[in-house]
Design a protein around this motif. Sequence first.
Motif, PDB file in Angstrom:
ATOM      1  N   HIS A 192      -6.352   4.816   8.193  1.00  0.00           N
ATOM      2  CA  HIS A 192      -5.405   4.068   8.459  1.00  0.00           C
ATOM      3  C   HIS A 192      -6.148   3.127   7.654  1.00  0.00           C
ATOM      4  O   HIS A 192      -5.300   2.194   7.182  1.00  0.00           O
ATOM      5  N   VAL A 193      -6.918   2.383   8.265  1.00  0.00           N
ATOM      6  CA  VAL A 193      -6.772   1.160   8.384  1.00  0.00           C
ATOM      7  C   VAL A 193      -7.576   0.633   7.126  1.00  0.00           C
ATOM      8  O   VAL A 193      -7.135  -0.453   6.526  1.00  0.00           O
ATOM      9  N   PHE A 194      -7.782   1.874   6.214  1.00  0.00           N
ATOM     10  CA  PHE A 194      -9.235   1.626   4.887  1.00  0.00           C
ATOM     11  C   PHE A 194      -8.732   2.408   3.444  1.00  0.00           C
ATOM     12  O   PHE A 194      -9.090   2.556   2.419  1.00  0.00           O
ATOM     13  N   ASP A 195      -7.394   2.703   4.474  1.00  0.00           N
ATOM     14  CA  ASP A 195      -6.716   4.053   3.217  1.00  0.00           C
ATOM     15  C   ASP A 195      -7.695   4.409   2.273  1.00  0.00           C
ATOM     16  O   ASP A 195      -7.198   4.958   1.414  1.00  0.00           O
ATOM     17  N   ARG A 196      -7.885   5.654   3.283  1.00  0.00           N
ATOM     18  CA  ARG A 196      -8.760   6.726   2.812  1.00  0.00           C
ATOM     19  C   ARG A 196      -8.585   8.260   3.629  1.00  0.00           C
ATOM     20  O   ARG A 196      -7.561   8.306   4.622  1.00  0.00           O
ATOM     21  N   GLU A 197      -8.495   9.194   3.384  1.00  0.00           N
ATOM     22  CA  GLU A 197      -9.293  10.279   4.454  1.00  0.00           C
ATOM     23  C   GLU A 197     -10.673  11.221   4.271  1.00  0.00           C
ATOM     24  O   GLU A 197     -11.519  10.494   4.012  1.00  0.00           O
ATOM     25  N   GLY A 198     -10.537  12.041   5.161  1.00  0.00           N
ATOM     26  CA  GLY A 198     -11.819  12.354   5.081  1.00  0.00           C
ATOM     27  C   GLY A 198     -12.797  11.574   5.849  1.00  0.00           C
ATOM     28  O   GLY A 198     -14.130  11.665   5.797  1.00  0.00           O
ATOM     29  N   SER A 199     -12.386  10.430   7.172  1.00  0.00           N
ATOM     30  CA  SER A 199     -12.896   9.701   7.681  1.00  0.00           C
ATOM     31  C   SER A 199     -14.279   9.942   8.636  1.00  0.00           C
ATOM     32  O   SER A 199     -14.894  10.077   9.247  1.00  0.00           O
ATOM     33  N   HIS A 200     -13.161  10.990   9.441  1.00  0.00           N
ATOM     34  CA  HIS A 200     -13.801  12.016  10.635  1.00  0.00           C
ATOM     35  C   HIS A 200     -15.222  12.310   9.918  1.00  0.00           C
ATOM     36  O   HIS A 200     -16.257  12.480  10.728  1.00  0.00           O
TER      37      HIS A 200
END
Length: 849
Positions: A264-272
């Motif tokens: 959400h904060v960095f407007d991206r996917e796959g952070s986990h």
Amino acid sequence: MIEDRNSLVTLVAPAGFGKTTVMRQFYDALARDEQPIAWLNLDSRDNDFTKLLSHLHRVLSHFIPLGTMAVLSASNGKRTYAGHVHEAAQMFDAVASSTATFTLFVDDLDSVESPRAIRLIHDLISVLNPGQRVVIGARSLRSLPLMSLATWDRQTVLGVEALRFDSAETARFLGCQRGFDLSDSDVEKFHARTGGWPAGQRLALMARSPALAPTAWIDGLSGRAPVFTSYFAGKVLGRLPQNLRRFLVSIGGFDRVSGAMCDHVFDREGSHQILAEMVERNLFISQVGVGAEWFAVHPLFHDFLKGELRCVAPAALASVRRKAAQWFWSMGMIDEAIDHALAAEDWTLAANIIEESALAQIRVGLVQKVCCWMGRLPSGEFVSRPNLQRARAYAMTAIYRFSEAREALAHSVEDEVEAHVQAAMLCEWNDRHDHAAAEIAKVADRLSSGDGLMYSACQILRGNLALISGNFEAARQLLDTAKVGYRKGRRGLLASTFTLCFEGVLEMMQGHDKDGLERFEKAFAQASGVGAALAASYLADAHYDRDDLVQAGALARRYLHQVRDGAPPDNIILAYRTAARIAFVAGDNSGSEELLAELSDLGDDRDLPRLKASAWIERSRQALILGNNCAARKFSRPWMVEGATGMPEYLYPQEIDDSQIASFRLELVLGDPEIAATRLEESLRQARISGRKRRELRLKLLLAQALAITGKRGPAMRMLEEILLVGSRNWMIRIFADEPWHLSQLLDEFSRTNRFVNETYLQHLKAATAQRLCPGGGGVTVSPSEMLTAKELEVITLVAEGRANKEIANLLKITDNTVETHLRNINQKLDTRKRTEAVARLREIGVLR
């Protein structure tokens, strides 16, 4: 590890956790035993399959006859990979068929990333026989295909938790530093800040400025110190691919993160997935719980990353924190939302979240947290926010900042009824009971049971006022109606707890101890937060009265500070007096004295005279038990003047001890027992008329002792029998044992003719009565020096050496205010006016030179 017979030992942890050190210690220990060992230190050059194979052949040939392999021959420089694989297979066959024992240490395995090279290590491990062992040190084993080894019963894994220092190891490490003296709290703080990271602790010492005091150094310890930035930049970030470096720096504003939050904060996917990879790589990030979605960043590494973020994108930090605050708010994670909004200095967003959640936080006892949040908001954010002002009024009342509470109430006028109820509560907590009655009278007729919690709060306040005035029946009826209100409200738990506690107080005051205990237990079982602390103060007192010192002590210790910080005056007195009496019964005079000194100081700080009065009256009782007649008189004298304590007659803590009982006690032990008996008979008559059975029992006990020592043994023994019959039915012990002046002799005499009182109860009471009383019932005089606690003696000794308050505070690792408090208590005990007089007095009696 030396006794470990497993074939594979792995030490896996981030940089600086002492993997190589532990391996070297293991190596040296085996060398001393002349066991076959070898060391192989890998680096990036060992990604070359041929080079690594040659290294393995060389070290293994020390243990097993392998002969010369073609891979080592210069004439075979163009040999194919298949040929090398064949030679590796021959080497492993030789190992598998050998019974030779050995230990091979392989350090920095994570330097090797080539699948072919990694396969060599894996295949070696797979063919090891009993007595053959490989010890691996690495930051991560993510590249080593250990899945086939995961079910092995011949492997030992030492991870971060095994390698990090625990608190005791941190203390020993710091204790080895010359000229370095830290308090236990400083050691714990240092341990938490470094996370037990061994290299981090050494680096912290390297970064320390000798000019800084230890506490200041630890408080200022940061991962932005040059020694840390150099270490993290070179040994952590410098070894990562660019995408991971960028991601790590971007999360620098957070000490814990989740994949969803980062997306959400960095407007991206796959952070986990990236965070999980960082855990695998041991990059000073750990997963919070098995399979959990949250990841914690090491405190010092967090400092470093935050500094890096400020350098590369100075405007980004506030922005990401603002977005994080909004995300946490939407997820209902209020604490994190407010913390990030405040850190971003988005005062409006922070005020919006606090306004929405503060009252709910206060209801569960988190008053100090709310006060901390509000303290960081600019004053302008409170303007035109009546709900925030309401919450502020409740919070300021709970922490005894009454002027600020009144100011907040003045700006919280949207709900006039609630404003009056709050004002009444403010007056009650400030012991202004007449004002509370006037405030509640303004709205009592305008509320009905349909108004839910506000009606309950009103009825509870009215019930308490009725109790204070001695109208027990009215108090009971008002508490019954309060239940109707909170049952109709959605958040009635705290109101229910208050009601149960007040019902328990009514039962106790009327002599129904078992019923009172049952109410307190029920209240405590259902309560949380401030409600639990409130119930605990009553419950601890009830258990203490039954001589259940273990249960009473556990409750007193656990909830004392919560009671101090967020409960009304009655509960503060009960909690401190119970804790002090438990300490005194256990022989801890110093601990009891410190608790009573703290209660006395609270009375001064909060302008609540009865807190100080209760502390001094208890000091007087304890001094009398110890035979210190001078101190007993001195501590009671200021409160003998009518109205000096500010105590209404019917407050629950005064049922057991107040200035009147203190005066009876002194007259009985040090004065004229005839006068004591006359005064006690009149007070006993008033207690009977008002239905105060509990106070009646205490007065009867004192009167029985007065009658006995004036020669009226018959009436004394009859009165004692009445008391003991009631006491045995309710198992009342301390209410009698705490007034032991002539009780032991009376109990001995009573035992010889006892027919009706439970013998087990009687023996228990006799044992409790004999615990602390000085022989002669108060006839021994204790020297002034024995009145001082150990800490007070330390302080006055340093004063005698000519030390200033600030210097004393630094030497004893306490605050300037605490030094002043000790000096004030010393003067009170020695009946002196200033520090020089106290020193002179102690020199005069030989305590000081």
